[in-house]
Design an enzyme around this catalytic site. Structure first.
Site, PDB file in Angstrom:
ATOM      1  N   GLY A   1       0.751  -1.242   0.000  1.00 32.24           N
ATOM      2  CA  GLY A   1       0.000   0.000   0.000  1.00 32.24           C
ATOM      3  C   GLY A   1       0.779   1.288   0.000  1.00 32.24           C
TER       4      GLY A   1
ATOM      5  N   GLU B   1       3.781  -6.912   1.555  1.00 31.69           N
ATOM      6  CA  GLU B   1       3.315  -7.175   0.184  1.00 31.69           C
ATOM      7  C   GLU B   1       3.313  -5.902  -0.648  1.00 31.69           C
ATOM      8  OE1 GLU B   1      -0.709  -8.395   0.900  1.00 31.69           O
ATOM      9  OE2 GLU B   1      -0.151 -10.063   2.196  1.00 31.69           O
ATOM     10  N   PRO B   2       4.441  -5.243  -0.834  1.00 27.48           N
ATOM     11  CA  PRO B   2       4.417  -4.001  -1.611  1.00 27.48           C
ATOM     12  C   PRO B   2       4.334  -4.270  -3.118  1.00 27.48           C
ATOM     13  CG  PRO B   2       6.663  -4.489  -0.923  1.00 27.48           C
ATOM     14  CD  PRO B   2       5.786  -5.590  -0.376  1.00 27.48           C
ATOM     15  N   GLY B   3       3.565  -3.447  -3.794  1.00 29.23           N
ATOM     16  CA  GLY B   3       3.460  -3.548  -5.251  1.00 29.23           C
ATOM     17  C   GLY B   3       3.915  -2.252  -5.895  1.00 29.23           C
ATOM     18  N   ARG B   4       3.013  -1.256  -5.869  1.00 30.82           N
ATOM     19  CA  ARG B   4       3.247   0.009  -6.551  1.00 30.82           C
ATOM     20  C   ARG B   4       4.597   0.642  -6.201  1.00 30.82           C
ATOM     21  NH1 ARG B   4      -1.187   3.312  -7.793  1.00 30.82           N
ATOM     22  NH2 ARG B   4      -2.296   2.259  -6.120  1.00 30.82           N
TER      23      ARG B   4
ATOM     24  N   ARG C   1      -5.572   4.024 -15.634  1.00 34.31           N
ATOM     25  CA  ARG C   1      -5.731   4.662 -14.333  1.00 34.31           C
ATOM     26  C   ARG C   1      -6.456   6.019 -14.390  1.00 34.31           C
ATOM     27  NH1 ARG C   1      -2.328   5.947 -11.148  1.00 34.31           N
ATOM     28  NH2 ARG C   1      -3.315   5.076  -9.311  1.00 34.31           N
TER      29      ARG C   1
ATOM     30  N   TYR D   1      -9.677   5.994 -12.122  1.00 33.40           N
ATOM     31  CA  TYR D   1      -9.561   6.646 -10.802  1.00 33.40           C
ATOM     32  C   TYR D   1      -9.315   8.148 -10.915  1.00 33.40           C
ATOM     33  CZ  TYR D   1      -7.864   1.813 -10.190  1.00 33.40           C
ATOM     34  OH  TYR D   1      -7.678   0.465 -10.250  1.00 33.40           O
TER      35      TYR D   1
ATOM     36  N   CYS E   1     -12.979   5.243 -28.536  1.00 33.46           N
ATOM     37  CA  CYS E   1     -14.250   5.942 -28.712  1.00 33.46           C
ATOM     38  C   CYS E   1     -15.016   6.060 -27.403  1.00 33.46           C
ATOM     39  CB  CYS E   1     -15.077   5.205 -29.756  1.00 33.46           C
ATOM     40  SG  CYS E   1     -14.175   5.125 -31.297  1.00 33.46           S
TER      41      CYS E   1
ATOM     42  N   TYR F   1       0.319  -0.958 -12.296  1.00 30.75           N
ATOM     43  CA  TYR F   1      -1.108  -0.935 -12.621  1.00 30.75           C
ATOM     44  C   TYR F   1      -1.389  -0.277 -13.971  1.00 30.75           C
ATOM     45  CZ  TYR F   1      -1.351  -2.270  -7.715  1.00 30.75           C
ATOM     46  OH  TYR F   1      -1.160  -2.918  -6.514  1.00 30.75           O
TER      47      TYR F   1
HETATM   48  N1  LLP Z   1      -1.663  -6.900  -0.976  1.00 31.43           N
HETATM   49  C1  LLP Z   1      -2.967  -6.979  -1.270  1.00 31.43           C
HETATM   50  C2  LLP Z   1      -3.796  -7.965  -0.582  1.00 31.43           C
HETATM   51  C3  LLP Z   1      -3.526  -6.098  -2.216  1.00 31.43           C
HETATM   52  O1  LLP Z   1      -4.821  -6.173  -2.490  1.00 31.43           O
HETATM   53  C4  LLP Z   1      -2.703  -5.154  -2.869  1.00 31.43           C
HETATM   54  C5  LLP Z   1      -3.243  -4.236  -3.871  1.00 31.43           C
HETATM   55  C6  LLP Z   1      -1.335  -5.133  -2.547  1.00 31.43           C
HETATM   56  C7  LLP Z   1      -0.846  -6.001  -1.582  1.00 31.43           C
HETATM   57  C8  LLP Z   1      -0.364  -4.171  -3.172  1.00 31.43           C
HETATM   58  O2  LLP Z   1      -0.695  -2.846  -2.901  1.00 31.43           O
HETATM   59  P1  LLP Z   1       0.294  -1.684  -3.383  1.00 31.43           P
HETATM   60  O3  LLP Z   1       1.572  -1.829  -2.584  1.00 31.43           O
HETATM   61  O4  LLP Z   1       0.529  -1.853  -4.840  1.00 31.43           O
HETATM   62  O5  LLP Z   1      -0.447  -0.444  -3.068  1.00 31.43           O
HETATM   63  N2  LLP Z   1      -5.286  -0.631  -9.546  1.00 31.43           N
HETATM   64  C9  LLP Z   1      -5.158   0.312  -8.464  1.00 31.43           C
HETATM   65  C10 LLP Z   1      -4.502  -0.297  -7.255  1.00 31.43           C
HETATM   66  C11 LLP Z   1      -5.208  -1.546  -6.763  1.00 31.43           C
HETATM   67  C12 LLP Z   1      -4.516  -2.183  -5.592  1.00 31.43           C
HETATM   68  C13 LLP Z   1      -5.114  -3.515  -5.286  1.00 31.43           C
HETATM   69  N3  LLP Z   1      -4.482  -4.223  -4.225  1.00 31.43           N
HETATM   70  C14 LLP Z   1      -4.398   1.543  -8.961  1.00 31.43           C
HETATM   71  O6  LLP Z   1      -4.013   1.570 -10.124  1.00 31.43           O
HETATM   72  O7  LLP Z   1      -4.212   2.505  -8.229  1.00 31.43           O
END
Ligand code: LLP
Length: 425
Positions: free
Chosen positions: A247, A284-287, A323, A327, A353, A381
């Site tokens: 997150g 669990e970092p993603g972004r 995005r 959003y 379109c 994303y």
């Molecule tokens: N763990 C779980 C259980 C999650 O649902 C998510 C993201 C993450 C980790 C990773 O979160 P992050 O570190 O990336 O914030 N499509 C949206 C974001 C959706 C996030 C969904 N879950 C966007 O483009 O902003």
């Protein structure tokens, strides 16, 4: 050589007026590989990861990259080789981890709707943990594991009811959204999990949302989770690891999220103060690992002056960069080559379109048709959420490593987009 870096993007800079990723000119990449084109910096990904690794130095911690942010195989390979595990949400993502050389034992499986077949596949390869989100899912997982003669390692995703102060679509830890089990039901559900034959309780998990730019929601969620650990263990169920989810936000438009190491210094101080500092930790970092490591290159097709607005029509669209449409998200847009002179105010839009197909609104740009623009912060994303809407093939992807360029995904052809379809008769 004059170098001007872009705030928040240490590996992307104008070098003598030409935008570069690491040592590679983006205009060369656009020419060789065409547009739209995603370009990622390996150094930027590893540097983002290093901030977490610094934060966890000396601790028992496993970083599980939330691959939904960008699941391209070569991106996974970078993180697997750097020792990461993966947070997955489908059997498809599991197959990608394995194809990229990831270690299944370091995989955690999140998500509210795992199917029996997905559970079987994950048990077969021996994943590290299932993050379970409901009592019904616990029961099914126990049945599936028992039938296979296996024991499923589980952690419950708890809903700490903390407001992450982000966009409602990407806030997940509040009452009233579909994720996790309610705080007040947690101990009872843990006792149920511990009683089921096919399960072994190993941890607890939470994830409160995405693009979080403040520390307080994390501190609050940690307090709530640690309260629960105390209660669950008092009820006789030991908790081996604590997973604090992902997150952490990135700088899209002057956002000022804490650095990962600074965030974790504060969180670890709380963990220590409350006597949980020796626990196995997971995140669990993603972004925050990939978002600002990527750009999307797109060519200006037409400039269209209007009565109320001017439009800059580019060859990337909401199918490549969803995005903004989903959003109202902001991505900086900057030309690869700076032109002399004042700019014009444009809405930057794609060819799809739909009026929702915009990439940036009210941007001042000095561009001509044929110029190439870079849409920044496009590492997370974007490609992983891309589609074939309007029968547009998905973009190509390139990974830059110093002066080296690797084509990691070739452009999808139109034929690719309909090869699984059949005419009738
Ligand atoms: N763990 C779980 C259980 C999650 O649902 C998510 C993201 C993450 C980790 C990773 O979160 P992050 O570190 O990336 O914030 N499509 C949206 C974001 C959706 C996030 C969904 N879950 C966007 O483009 O902003």
């Amino acid at each position: 050589m004059t170098v001007s870096t872009l705030p928040g993007h240490p590996f992307i800079a104008y070098q003598d007026g030409a935008l570069c990723v690491e040592q590679v000119r983006l205009s060369d990449l656009a020419q060789t590989h065409g547009t739209p084109l995603f370009v990622y910096s390996k150094a930027a990904m590893l540097s983002a990861l290093a901030a977490y690794q610094r934060g966890f130095a000396g601790r028992q911690a496993q970083i599980c990259y939330a691959m939904k942010a960008n699941s391209s195989l070569a991106v996974l390979q970078v993180f697997a080789q750097a020792g990461c595990g993966f947070d997955i949400v489908s059997a498809g993502e599991l197959a990608r981890v394995l194809a990229a050389g990831g270690d299944p034992a370091k995989v955690i499986f999140s998500g509210v709707g795992k199917t029996r077949a997905e559970m079987q596949q994950a048990l077969q390869v021996g994943i590290g943990c299932f993050n379970v989100e409901s009592t019904a899912e616990l029961d099914v997982l126990s049945q599936v594991a028992t039938a296979m003669g296996r024991t499923a390692p589980v952690s419950l995703r708890v809903n700490p009811n903390v407001d992450p102060k982000t966009h409602p679509y990407i806030s997940t830890g509040l009452k009233g959204n579909k994720f996790g089990v309610a705080h007040e039901d947690t101990v009872r559900i843990y006792q149920h999990a511990a009683s089921l034959p096919g399960l072994k309780v190993v941890g607890i998990d939470c994830h409160i949302g995405s693009q979080i730019t403040e520390v307080t929601p994390y501190l609050d969620a940690m307090d709530r989770v640690l309260d629960l650990v105390t209660e669950i263990e008092a009820a006789g169920v030991p908790i081996h690891h604590i997973d604090f989810g992902g997150g952490l936000g990135i700088n899209y438009n002057g956002d000022t999220p804490p650095e990962a190491d600074a965030l974790w210094a504060q969180l670890l101080a709380k963990l220590d103060a409350r006597g949980f500092g020796d626990r196995q930790l997971m995140i669990e970092p993603g972004r925050s690992l990939v978002g600002n490591a990527g750009v999307c290159l797109s060519e200006v097709l037409y400039l269209k002056p209007g009565e109320q607005k001017n439009f800059c029509i580019i060859d990337a669209a909401m199918n490549d960069l969803p995005r903004p449409a989903m959003y109202q998200a902001f991505h900086h847009i900057t030309p690869l080559q700076v032109r002399e002179g004042a700019g014009t105010l444009y809405d930057v839009v794609g060819p799809i379109c739909e009026s929702g197909d915009w990439i940036g609104r009210e941007r001042t740009l000095n561009v001509q048709p044929g110029d190439v623009l870079a849409v920044l912060s496009a590492g997370a994303y974007c490609m992983s959420m891309s589609s074939n809407y309007n029968t547009r093939g998905r973009a190509a992807e390139v990974l830059v490593d110093g002066a080296q360029v690797h084509l990691i995904r070739q452009r999808e052809s139109v034929f690719d987009t309909f090869q699984l379809e059949h005419l009738v008769g």
